[in-house]
Design a protein around this motif. Structure first.
Motif, PDB file in Angstrom:
ATOM      1  N   TYR A  30      41.881  20.502 110.231  1.00 57.75           N
ATOM      2  CA  TYR A  30      43.258  20.165 110.651  1.00 57.75           C
ATOM      3  C   TYR A  30      44.144  19.814 109.450  1.00 57.75           C
ATOM      4  O   TYR A  30      45.247  20.354 109.297  1.00 57.75           O
ATOM      5  N   TYR A  39      53.548  20.253 107.029  1.00 53.51           N
ATOM      6  CA  TYR A  39      53.720  19.348 108.185  1.00 53.51           C
ATOM      7  C   TYR A  39      54.451  18.090 107.724  1.00 53.51           C
ATOM      8  O   TYR A  39      53.844  17.184 107.148  1.00 53.51           O
ATOM      9  N   TYR A  62      49.524   5.922 118.020  1.00 50.44           N
ATOM     10  CA  TYR A  62      48.897   6.502 119.214  1.00 50.44           C
ATOM     11  C   TYR A  62      48.731   8.012 118.988  1.00 50.44           C
ATOM     12  O   TYR A  62      49.683   8.696 118.605  1.00 50.44           O
ATOM     13  N   GLY A  63      47.527   8.526 119.240  1.00 49.27           N
ATOM     14  CA  GLY A  63      47.260   9.934 118.948  1.00 49.27           C
ATOM     15  C   GLY A  63      47.220  10.127 117.445  1.00 49.27           C
ATOM     16  O   GLY A  63      47.796  11.067 116.893  1.00 49.27           O
ATOM     17  N   GLY A  65      45.053  11.151 115.509  1.00 45.78           N
ATOM     18  CA  GLY A  65      44.389  12.330 114.977  1.00 45.78           C
ATOM     19  C   GLY A  65      43.537  12.002 113.776  1.00 45.78           C
ATOM     20  O   GLY A  65      42.780  11.019 113.766  1.00 45.78           O
ATOM     21  N   SER A  69      49.442  10.882 110.297  1.00 46.73           N
ATOM     22  CA  SER A  69      50.595  10.072 110.713  1.00 46.73           C
ATOM     23  C   SER A  69      50.468   8.664 110.148  1.00 46.73           C
ATOM     24  O   SER A  69      51.429   8.098 109.618  1.00 46.73           O
ATOM     25  N   ASP A  85      42.920   7.629 119.362  1.00 44.71           N
ATOM     26  CA  ASP A  85      43.044   9.050 119.711  1.00 44.71           C
ATOM     27  C   ASP A  85      41.956   9.373 120.728  1.00 44.71           C
ATOM     28  O   ASP A  85      40.897   8.730 120.747  1.00 44.71           O
ATOM     29  N   ILE A  86      42.228  10.372 121.559  1.00 46.73           N
ATOM     30  CA  ILE A  86      41.247  10.724 122.602  1.00 46.73           C
ATOM     31  C   ILE A  86      40.146  11.644 122.087  1.00 46.73           C
ATOM     32  O   ILE A  86      39.166  11.879 122.789  1.00 46.73           O
ATOM     33  N   THR A  87      40.300  12.185 120.883  1.00 53.52           N
ATOM     34  CA  THR A  87      39.314  13.147 120.364  1.00 53.52           C
ATOM     35  C   THR A  87      38.417  12.466 119.330  1.00 53.52           C
ATOM     36  O   THR A  87      38.877  12.180 118.202  1.00 53.52           O
ATOM     37  N   THR A 124      53.139  10.612 116.763  1.00 53.31           N
ATOM     38  CA  THR A 124      53.602  11.744 115.959  1.00 53.31           C
ATOM     39  C   THR A 124      52.898  13.020 116.415  1.00 53.31           C
ATOM     40  O   THR A 124      51.670  13.137 116.290  1.00 53.31           O
ATOM     41  N   ALA A 132      49.520  15.935 124.507  1.00 54.19           N
ATOM     42  CA  ALA A 132      49.563  15.177 125.765  1.00 54.19           C
ATOM     43  C   ALA A 132      50.687  15.661 126.696  1.00 54.19           C
ATOM     44  O   ALA A 132      51.729  16.121 126.223  1.00 54.19           O
TER      45      ALA A 132
HETATM   46  C1  LIG Z   1      48.965  17.485 116.680  1.00 55.66           C
HETATM   47  S1  LIG Z   1      47.803  16.173 116.758  1.00 55.66           S
HETATM   48  C2  LIG Z   1      48.704  14.879 115.962  1.00 55.66           C
HETATM   49  C3  LIG Z   1      47.795  13.923 115.241  1.00 55.66           C
HETATM   50  C4  LIG Z   1      48.499  12.953 114.286  1.00 55.66           C
HETATM   51  N1  LIG Z   1      49.358  12.050 114.993  1.00 55.66           N
HETATM   52  C5  LIG Z   1      49.265  13.727 113.236  1.00 55.66           C
HETATM   53  O1  LIG Z   1      50.489  13.561 113.145  1.00 55.66           O
HETATM   54  O2  LIG Z   1      48.632  14.472 112.483  1.00 55.66           O
HETATM   55  C6  LIG Z   1      47.833  15.695 118.458  1.00 55.66           C
HETATM   56  C7  LIG Z   1      46.829  14.616 118.838  1.00 55.66           C
HETATM   57  O3  LIG Z   1      47.046  14.293 120.231  1.00 55.66           O
HETATM   58  C8  LIG Z   1      45.815  14.023 120.828  1.00 55.66           C
HETATM   59  N2  LIG Z   1      45.924  14.343 122.271  1.00 55.66           N
HETATM   60  C9  LIG Z   1      45.780  15.539 122.858  1.00 55.66           C
HETATM   61  N3  LIG Z   1      45.910  15.454 124.185  1.00 55.66           N
HETATM   62  C10 LIG Z   1      46.146  14.165 124.460  1.00 55.66           C
HETATM   63  C11 LIG Z   1      46.349  13.434 125.677  1.00 55.66           C
HETATM   64  N4  LIG Z   1      46.339  14.049 126.871  1.00 55.66           N
HETATM   65  N5  LIG Z   1      46.573  12.109 125.580  1.00 55.66           N
HETATM   66  C12 LIG Z   1      46.577  11.486 124.381  1.00 55.66           C
HETATM   67  N6  LIG Z   1      46.386  12.127 123.200  1.00 55.66           N
HETATM   68  C13 LIG Z   1      46.172  13.441 123.234  1.00 55.66           C
HETATM   69  C14 LIG Z   1      44.820  14.926 120.118  1.00 55.66           C
HETATM   70  O4  LIG Z   1      43.514  14.416 120.173  1.00 55.66           O
HETATM   71  C15 LIG Z   1      45.384  15.035 118.727  1.00 55.66           C
HETATM   72  O5  LIG Z   1      44.718  14.214 117.788  1.00 55.66           O
END
Ligand SMILES: C[S@@+](CC[C@H](N)C(=O)[O-])C[C@H]1O[C@@H](n2cnc3c(N)ncnc32)[C@H](O)[C@@H]1O
Length: 201
Positions: A30, A39, A62-63, A65, A69, A85-87, A124, A132
């Motif tokens: 990633y 990015y 939040y999220g 990744g 961010s 993060d959920i992953t 972010t 999400a």
């Molecule tokens: C594009 S990445 C962004 C990660 C980080 N914030 C960045 O800027 O690099 C999107 C993130 O959203 C998380 N995500 C995906 N679906 C989601 C959901 N339904 N609820 C919460 N987070 C989610 C993913 O696990 C992923 O890490």
């Protein structure tokens, strides 16, 4: 994702189980993939939210990744930082960056914290097509205490989709838009994003 890089079909709606698989497969590559494409949204969000954040308050990424961010937030001088993060595979990459004071794997569709626990939440590239669903916006706004600040981004496919902005409009009485600006998201892919900073009323 690891072998082929970012595909246009990333920015389409899909079930959460499929999204989890996408980010699980993508975790190791990633940073390189999005880095190659310029990015810049993490830096744009960090710059935009900075004037609205009291120094030294704990910020929830939040999220988070892999932590790109959070790294931008830390470079802007924000923190302490917590990340979720959920992953799990994305969280493991973030852990190696050692920028979060607390880091955990969350559940999709579940509030990340007790209401009002964090005065600032950053999302972010999360509340958007490719990650999400639109109701995640409500989840995050409701997690803030009145006066709390939420900063997030809507990429171009998300803006065109309209359902995410519809959530913002539906909650207009609950929030104040402090900042909203369109600019670059993935510069090399000519994709833009709106960066938004909102205050919960
Ligand atoms: C594009 S990445 C962004 C990660 C980080 N914030 C960045 O800027 O690099 C999107 C993130 O959203 C998380 N995500 C995906 N679906 C989601 C959901 N339904 N609820 C919460 N987070 C989610 C993913 O696990 C992923 O890490």
């Amino acid at each position: 994702m690891a072998k082929s890089g970012i595909q246009p079909q990333l920015w389409t709606p899909r079930p959460v189980a499929e999204t989890l698989q996408v980010y699980t497969d993508w975790a190791d590559s990633y940073d390189a993939d999005v880095g190659d494409r310029g990015y810049v949204t993490p830096t744009r969000i960090a710059d935009a939210v900075l004037p609205w954040v009291t120094p030294a308050v704990t910020v929830l990424d939040y999220g988070c990744g892999t932590g790109l961010s959070g790294r931008a937030l830390a470079r802007a001088g924000l923190g302490p930082l917590h990340g979720t993060d959920i992953t799990p595979a994305m969280v493991e990459v973030a852990r190696q960056k050692k920028i979060y004071d607390r880091l955990w794997v969350g559940e999709p569709g579940t509030p990340p914290c007790a209401p009002g626990e964090y005065p600032v939440i950053i999302a972010t590239g999360v509340v958007s097509l490719g990650a999400a669903p639109p109701d995640c916006f409500d989840l995050l706004l409701d997690a803030l205490a009145p006066g709390g600040v939420l900063a997030l981004s809507f990429n171009d496919p998300t803006l065109q989709d309209g359902r995410y902005d519809a959530r913002l409009t539906a909650r207009a009485d609950d929030l104040e838009i402090l900042f909203r600006e369109h600019g670059p998201h993935l510069q090399e892919s000519q994709m833009g994003a709106d960066v938004l900073v909102l205050r919960r009323r």
